[in-house]
Design a protein around this motif. Structure first.
Motif, short mmCIF file in Angstrom:
data_model
loop_
_atom_site.label_atom_id
_atom_site.label_comp_id
_atom_site.label_asym_id
_atom_site.label_seq_id
_atom_site.Cartn_x
_atom_site.Cartn_y
_atom_site.Cartn_z
N LEU A 103 0.83 -1.21 0.00
CA LEU A 103 0.00 0.00 0.00
C LEU A 103 0.86 1.26 0.00
O LEU A 103 0.50 2.26 -0.63
CB LEU A 103 -0.93 -0.01 1.22
N TRP A 104 1.98 1.21 0.69
CA TRP A 104 2.89 2.36 0.70
C TRP A 104 3.40 2.64 -0.72
O TRP A 104 3.42 3.79 -1.18
CB TRP A 104 4.04 2.09 1.64
N ILE A 105 3.77 1.59 -1.42
CA ILE A 105 4.25 1.76 -2.79
C ILE A 105 3.13 2.26 -3.69
O ILE A 105 3.33 3.19 -4.50
CB ILE A 105 4.80 0.42 -3.33
N ILE A 106 1.97 1.67 -3.57
CA ILE A 106 0.83 2.07 -4.41
C ILE A 106 0.49 3.54 -4.19
O ILE A 106 0.30 4.30 -5.14
CB ILE A 106 -0.39 1.17 -4.10
N ASP A 107 0.44 3.95 -2.93
CA ASP A 107 0.13 5.35 -2.62
C ASP A 107 1.21 6.29 -3.14
O ASP A 107 0.93 7.37 -3.65
CB ASP A 107 -0.02 5.53 -1.11
N SER A 108 2.47 5.88 -3.02
CA SER A 108 3.58 6.72 -3.47
C SER A 108 3.61 6.88 -4.98
O SER A 108 4.01 7.92 -5.50
CB SER A 108 4.91 6.13 -3.00
N HIS A 110 0.96 6.79 -6.96
CA HIS A 110 -0.27 7.40 -7.48
C HIS A 110 0.03 8.78 -8.06
O HIS A 110 0.53 9.68 -7.38
CB HIS A 110 -1.31 7.52 -6.37
N GLY A 111 -0.24 8.93 -9.34
CA GLY A 111 -0.04 10.22 -10.00
C GLY A 111 1.41 10.53 -10.31
O GLY A 111 1.74 11.64 -10.69
N GLN A 112 2.30 9.53 -10.17
CA GLN A 112 3.72 9.76 -10.44
C GLN A 112 4.24 8.73 -11.44
O GLN A 112 5.03 7.85 -11.08
CB GLN A 112 4.53 9.67 -9.15
N PRO A 113 3.83 8.80 -12.69
CA PRO A 113 4.32 7.85 -13.68
C PRO A 113 5.80 8.06 -13.98
O PRO A 113 6.34 9.13 -13.75
CB PRO A 113 3.47 8.15 -14.91
N SER A 114 6.44 7.03 -14.49
CA SER A 114 7.83 7.15 -14.92
C SER A 114 7.90 8.13 -16.09
O SER A 114 6.94 8.26 -16.85
CB SER A 114 8.35 5.79 -15.34
N PRO A 115 9.02 8.83 -16.27
CA PRO A 115 9.15 9.76 -17.41
C PRO A 115 8.87 9.11 -18.75
O PRO A 115 8.43 9.78 -19.69
CB PRO A 115 10.61 10.22 -17.30
N ASP A 116 9.16 7.80 -18.87
CA ASP A 116 8.90 7.14 -20.16
C ASP A 116 7.48 6.59 -20.25
O ASP A 116 7.14 5.88 -21.19
CB ASP A 116 9.92 6.02 -20.42
N GLU A 118 5.91 4.40 -18.29
CA GLU A 118 5.66 3.10 -17.68
C GLU A 118 6.56 2.94 -16.47
O GLU A 118 7.76 3.21 -16.54
CB GLU A 118 5.93 1.99 -18.68
N CYS A 119 5.98 2.53 -15.37
CA CYS A 119 6.73 2.35 -14.13
C CYS A 119 7.32 0.94 -14.10
O CYS A 119 6.58 -0.04 -14.07
CB CYS A 119 5.82 2.58 -12.93
N GLU A 138 -2.42 -3.09 -9.06
CA GLU A 138 -2.88 -1.88 -8.36
C GLU A 138 -2.04 -0.64 -8.64
O GLU A 138 -2.30 0.42 -8.06
CB GLU A 138 -2.94 -2.15 -6.85
N THR A 139 -1.03 -0.75 -9.49
CA THR A 139 -0.31 0.46 -9.93
C THR A 139 -0.55 0.64 -11.43
O THR A 139 -0.51 -0.32 -12.19
CB THR A 139 1.20 0.34 -9.66
N CYS A 140 -0.80 1.86 -11.81
CA CYS A 140 -1.13 2.15 -13.22
C CYS A 140 0.13 2.13 -14.08
O CYS A 140 1.19 2.59 -13.66
CB CYS A 140 -1.80 3.52 -13.33
N HIS A 141 -0.01 1.62 -15.29
CA HIS A 141 1.06 1.65 -16.29
C HIS A 141 2.37 1.09 -15.74
O HIS A 141 3.43 1.70 -15.88
CB HIS A 141 1.26 3.08 -16.80
N SER A 142 2.29 -0.06 -15.10
CA SER A 142 3.48 -0.65 -14.51
C SER A 142 3.90 -1.90 -15.28
O SER A 142 3.08 -2.62 -15.85
CB SER A 142 3.23 -1.01 -13.04
N ALA A 143 5.20 -2.12 -15.29
CA ALA A 143 5.78 -3.35 -15.85
C ALA A 143 6.55 -4.01 -14.71
O ALA A 143 7.55 -3.47 -14.23
CB ALA A 143 6.72 -3.02 -17.01
N VAL A 144 6.06 -5.16 -14.26
CA VAL A 144 6.59 -5.79 -13.06
C VAL A 144 7.42 -7.02 -13.40
O VAL A 144 6.99 -7.89 -14.17
CB VAL A 144 5.45 -6.19 -12.10
N THR A 145 8.60 -7.08 -12.82
CA THR A 145 9.47 -8.25 -12.90
C THR A 145 9.66 -8.80 -11.49
O THR A 145 9.73 -8.03 -10.53
CB THR A 145 10.84 -7.87 -13.50
#
Length: 286
Positions: A103-108, A110-116, A118-119, A138-145
């Motif tokens: 939740l801390w990561i998700i909240d942090s 929020h509204g802070q996309p990567s410059p390119d 995709e997070c 639960e995070t927008c525009h994320s690419a998770v590894t």
């Protein structure tokens, strides 16, 4: 005459291990998840109406519980952040306080996309995949590894990602020997092994005897073993202003701050989990 099997009969078998309240909850979970009983069925002694084959199954499961085996390994599942994750022997059982880190990561983010646009997120030591799946969903525009050294964990995490429709790239990778990456990730998160061997005697048997030691314990003379390795990796692998998050052992919170400062991180912040323990830390690569 048929023997009446009461709810009380069942939970009292576990009281010496778990106490009354937790024993009741464990038996209720067992009867609900494995036998499809409602709460009304349970308190009205519905176990007495089971077929002979189900009664044999129930007794075998109760035997496993009396041997301290975690209920999650018997039912094959655990809830985390409102989602049901498959778990089994060889995979760390997700804890609710780890969701506080998510939740801390998700909240942090929020509204802070990567410059390119995709997070890029890396979960080191994914286990059941609970962190990686939660962040992917639960995070927008994320690419998770997600990394893990355990084949069993990777197989379980991949199955959970498929079941929950989370798009995650899984890689077998030793956190103590990470690759030489540079400016690759926006976020790195890890819940690595952090319990010293000397703490074993204070822990419950259902954890020590059943959950994977490699996911729990570190040497007494090097309790921050994994944090040192991951911090050094993150110091180069994170992008500028990228964030590193850890779940930590509260006993070493001060040492963690010193370690991260030594590796050049700034804006170091510790937060308590839902139980009031200093369980999470965040820092930023400048």
């Amino acid at each position: 005459m048929k023997t009446i099997i009461t709810y009380r009969d069942l939970w009292q078998q576990l009281c010496a291990i778990y106490g009354e309240s937790e024993s009741k909850a464990i038996v209720r979970t067992l009867l609900e998840d494995c036998f499809g009983m409602s709460y009304t069925d349970i308190v009205c002694n519905g176990a007495s109406l089971m077929s002979p084959s189900d009664l044999l199954r129930l007794e075998e499961m109760m035997k496993r519980l009396r041997s301290n085996e975690p209920i999650q390994y018997i039912t094959g599942r655990e809830w985390f952040g409102g989602r049901c994750f498959s778990v089994g022997e060889g995979v760390l059982i997700p804890r609710p306080e780890t969701y506080d880190l998510c939740l801390w990561i998700i909240d942090s983010r929020h509204g802070q996309p990567s410059p390119d646009g995709e997070c890029s997120i890396l979960d080191i030591g994914t286990g059941s995949g609970c962190i990686a799946v939660t962040l992917a969903l639960e995070t927008c525009h994320s690419a998770v590894t997600a990394w893990d050294i355990s084949d069993t964990a990777l197989k379980t995490a991949s199955a959970n990602a498929d079941d929950l429709n989370a798009n995650i790239h899984f890689t077998k990778q030793d956190a103590l020997n990470p690759p030489a990456d540079s400016c690759k990730w926006d976020v790195i998160v890890s819940n690595p092994p952090y319990i010293a061997q000397k703490e074993r005697p204070t822990m419950q048997a259902n954890v020590v005897c059943y959950e994977p030691s490699m996911a729990l314990f570190v040497p007494d003379d090097d309790p921050l073993l994994y944090y040192h390795s991951i911090s050094r990796y993150a110091s180069t692998a994170l992008k500028k202003d990228g964030a590193l998050y850890f779940e930590i052992n509260p006993a070493y919170a001060g040492e963690m701050v010193a370690l991260l400062r030594h590796d050049g991180f700034a804006s170091i912040e510790i937060r308590a989990d839902r139980y009031g323990r200093q369980r999470m830390i965040k820092c930023i690569k400048e």
